[in-house]
Design a protein around this motif. Structure first.
Motif, PDB file in Angstrom:
ATOM      1  N   ARG A   1      36.486  61.980  28.848  1.00  0.00           N
ATOM      2  CA  ARG A   1      37.151  63.242  29.178  1.00  0.00           C
ATOM      3  C   ARG A   1      36.206  64.249  29.838  1.00  0.00           C
ATOM      4  N   LEU A   2      34.896  63.975  29.791  1.00  0.00           N
ATOM      5  CA  LEU A   2      33.964  64.895  30.435  1.00  0.00           C
ATOM      6  C   LEU A   2      34.201  64.946  31.944  1.00  0.00           C
TER       7      LEU A   2
ATOM      8  N   VAL B   1      33.837  66.494  24.528  1.00  0.00           N
ATOM      9  CA  VAL B   1      34.231  66.147  23.158  1.00  0.00           C
ATOM     10  C   VAL B   1      33.019  65.544  22.480  1.00  0.00           C
ATOM     11  N   TRP B   2      32.602  66.139  21.349  1.00  0.00           N
ATOM     12  CA  TRP B   2      31.414  65.654  20.622  1.00  0.00           C
ATOM     13  C   TRP B   2      31.795  65.394  19.167  1.00  0.00           C
ATOM     14  N   GLY B   3      31.216  64.340  18.579  1.00  0.00           N
ATOM     15  CA  GLY B   3      31.463  64.027  17.169  1.00  0.00           C
ATOM     16  C   GLY B   3      32.741  63.243  16.945  1.00  0.00           C
ATOM     17  N   ARG B   4      33.157  62.477  17.955  1.00  0.00           N
ATOM     18  CA  ARG B   4      34.406  61.730  17.858  1.00  0.00           C
ATOM     19  C   ARG B   4      34.286  60.562  16.871  1.00  0.00           C
TER      20      ARG B   4
ATOM     21  N   LYS C   1      35.057  70.549  20.650  1.00  0.00           N
ATOM     22  CA  LYS C   1      35.589  70.477  22.007  1.00  0.00           C
ATOM     23  C   LYS C   1      35.377  71.809  22.722  1.00  0.00           C
ATOM     24  N   HIS C   2      35.103  71.718  23.994  1.00  0.00           N
ATOM     25  CA  HIS C   2      35.145  72.931  24.818  1.00  0.00           C
ATOM     26  C   HIS C   2      35.265  72.546  26.294  1.00  0.00           C
ATOM     27  N   LYS C   3      35.816  73.444  27.055  1.00  0.00           N
ATOM     28  CA  LYS C   3      36.044  73.220  28.480  1.00  0.00           C
ATOM     29  C   LYS C   3      34.848  73.709  29.295  1.00  0.00           C
TER      30      LYS C   3
ATOM     31  N   LEU D   1      31.574  70.946  35.103  1.00  0.00           N
ATOM     32  CA  LEU D   1      31.276  69.523  34.937  1.00  0.00           C
ATOM     33  C   LEU D   1      32.431  68.632  35.384  1.00  0.00           C
ATOM     34  N   ARG D   2      33.487  69.214  35.918  1.00  0.00           N
ATOM     35  CA  ARG D   2      34.650  68.426  36.346  1.00  0.00           C
ATOM     36  C   ARG D   2      34.315  67.611  37.595  1.00  0.00           C
ATOM     37  N   ILE D   3      34.700  66.319  37.565  1.00  0.00           N
ATOM     38  CA  ILE D   3      34.530  65.432  38.723  1.00  0.00           C
ATOM     39  C   ILE D   3      35.880  64.963  39.246  1.00  0.00           C
ATOM     40  N   VAL D   4      36.860  64.715  38.358  1.00  0.00           N
ATOM     41  CA  VAL D   4      38.186  64.276  38.783  1.00  0.00           C
ATOM     42  C   VAL D   4      39.207  65.358  38.403  1.00  0.00           C
TER      43      VAL D   4
END
Length: 561
Positions: A254-255, A261-264, A288-290, A294-297
């Motif tokens: 999702r990055l 998302v960390w600690g999944r 989680k945070h936006k 860092l968005r690629i798609v």
């Protein structure tokens, strides 16, 4: 003279290589204070956690201890042996049973002293608690870094790691202190990330995608990793499709849509197999945070990929429902030559491509640019031809002569080692017998103390161990003496055992094959101008045959290597 061995270890948690020297020095100082103690062995493992017992020098030390190569084992403290409470207790019990005195120099544990069991168990428990505390503190620190907006993981394809330095604080060497790491888009890699998403959304399979990536020589995610293998890294389909549930694989990260998302998930060690397994954490504990930087798609492309994944999943479910028993999910059965067949062209394993045929995994999962060996062969045909070759071609009279020579050298070495041990045993047995006589004489004279009783019990237990070891040595000598004259007959018996094992226990048969043939059978693509076929290259593992025929192997089968 008392023969002394030293064992030292340091892990990567804030320790350095000089720690080995410090531990050895502490142990050597202890040894020098004792009369006629001579250090003859030094074992050490560098940068390996005490939570695992799969350490090369540690295992060698245990083998030498069982062979009575030394009398006393010195460690700086018991945590050097293991941080696992169960493993610490098991190694203490083994050493005591083998007659090896274990001393922890810094923590005062000595198996020759009364009450050492209580202290050793307490220290083992404390060492394990230390690991739990270290894990909790490490996680707490990582959570703090993530909440500050820093990156809390490793390398991710499509991004570069950018160290964040403190503006004023300096380390002892005058360099700015590193306070964290942030991610930054790597444009050269990001364009391939977007290309992968686009190709998958347009209907191209992960296998075809990685085949094209490898054909274009696009550097794979692991190109900069430290690798033990000398094989050049390449793209693999599993790096793309991964696991949707755990968020693994590029198509599930999702990055790439700007959502961290960390600690999944977390890792837990199986208490029986000692292997680590991934578990999904409660979603309420995820961080989680936006971060649009860092968005690629974009969201539209992301949703297209998710919709195609769902359609592929639904189609697979429909096929399984129609096929019922013929549809296999998860790990398949363990076939006879699984894990032994290797492609002679690319070096990857031959695996079950479909329910009835073997094929090269390098070609199947990495594409034609990695391997052009597309020949698939019937599993039953491979088993039939290779078994016949083993029975009639592999161990010919000429090769049996080579085997006899190899066996003679191996058995002579084993006999020499056994003789060294046996020569020391009568001397020590005589000493122990004299100690028992002296203790009995003291008891008859009225000198009865708790220490006298303890020393008598200890001496009698050592005498029993020495007597059993002497009898076992004679049995092994008889085995060695009777082996070579009947070597060929014993080999034929092993082949009969192999045929029998095939009927009832494939794992055992695979264990026999692995020892007879070594770790791999090379399959080379060949052509006669009319058709293409595979030729097998097999060679006998004569040392393995000796171990089989003398009963020194436990037929350790298993899936692959």
């Amino acid at each position: 003279m008392t023969r002394v061995a030293l064992y030292a270890r340091y892990s990567s948690e804030g320790q350095r290589e000089a720690s080995i020297e410090d531990q050895f020095r502490n142990c050597e100082q202890y040894s020098q204070r004792e009369n006629q103690w001579t250090v003859i062995y030094r074992y050490f493992d560098k940068a390996i956690s005490g939570a695992t017992h799969h350490r090369e020098s540690y295992q060698q030390m245990l083998k030498d201890a069982q062979a009575a190569c030394f009398d006393v084992l010195l460690v700086d403290d018991l945590s050097r042996l293991s941080r696992d409470q169960v493993e610490t207790e098991m190694v203490r019990r083994r050493l005591v049973y083998w007659g090896i005195r274990l001393i922890g120099v810094s923590d005062g544990i000595d198996t020759a002293k009364r009450g050492h069991k209580v202290i050793a168990n307490f220290k083992g428990m404390m060492n394990e608690v230390f690991l739990d505390d270290l894990r909790d503190k490490t996680r707490r620190g990582m959570v703090g870094q993530v909440l500050k907006g820093y990156h809390g993981g490793g390398r991710i394809f499509g991004y570069r790691l950018v160290p964040q330095l403190h503006p004023t604080q300096r380390d002892p060497y005058g360099q700015p202190i590193r306070v964290g790491t942030r991610l930054e888009i790597d444009e050269a890699q990001a364009r391939w990330v977007k290309w992968i998403f686009e190709q998958y959304a347009d209907g191209m399979s992960p296998v075809k995608i990685v085949e094209e990536l490898n054909r274009r020589n696009v550097p794979p995610p692991g190109i900069a990793y430290r690798r033990r293998s000398t094989r050049s890294p390449s793209w693999c389909a599993s790096a793309l499709y991964g696991n949707v549930k755990y968020g693994l694989g590029m198509l599930n990260n999702r990055l790439y849509k700007g959502e961290m998302v960390w600690g999944r998930s977390r890792w837990e060690k199986d208490p029986d197999t000692k292997k680590k397994r991934r578990f999904l954490c409660d979603e309420r504990d995820w961080i989680k945070h936006k971060d649009e930087n860092l968005r690629i798609v974009d969201d539209q492309l992301w949703e297209c990929v998710k919709q195609r994944q769902e359609s592929v999943h639904d189609a697979s479910l429909a096929i399984r429902e129609k096929l019922h028993a013929n549809a296999r999910t998860g790990r398949g059965p363990k076939y006879l030559f699984s894990g032994l067949l290797t492609c002679g062209q690319c070096g990857y394993r031959f695996v079950i491509i479909d329910p009835s045929r073997y094929g090269c995994s390098g070609w199947k999962y990495r594409g034609l640019s990695v391997c052009t060996n597309t020949i698939m062969a019937s599993r039953k045909l491979i088993e039939k031809i290779l078994l016949e070759s083993i029975k009639h071609d592999l161990f010919t009279p000429e090769r049996i002569a080579v085997f006899t020579r190899e066996a003679s050298m191996l058995l002579a070495k084993r006999q020499h080692e056994q003789n060294l041990v046996q020569n020391r045993q009568p001397v020590r047995l005589s000493q122990v017998e004299q100690e028992i006589e002296n203790l009995l004489a003291a008891i008859k004279a009225g000198i009865v103390t708790p220490r006298t009783k303890h020393e008598l019990e200890k001496a009698e237990a050592e005498r029993e161990v020495l007597i059993r070891a002497s009898e076992l040595g004679r049995q092994r000598s008889e085995e060695i003496a009777s082996f070579l004259p009947n070597a060929v007959d014993r080999f034929k018996t092993l082949l009969d055992d192999l045929a029998g094992a095939l009927q009832v226990h494939v794992d055992r048969a695979r264990g026999i094959l692995r020892v007879l043939l070594g770790e791999k059978i090379l399959l080379h693509p060949t052509s006669n101008g009319v058709e293409r076929f595979l030729t097998a290259e097999i060679s006998g593992n004569y040392a393995g045959l000796v171990r089989l025929a003398t009963g020194k192997n436990k037929f350790g089968g298993g899936q692959g290597s």
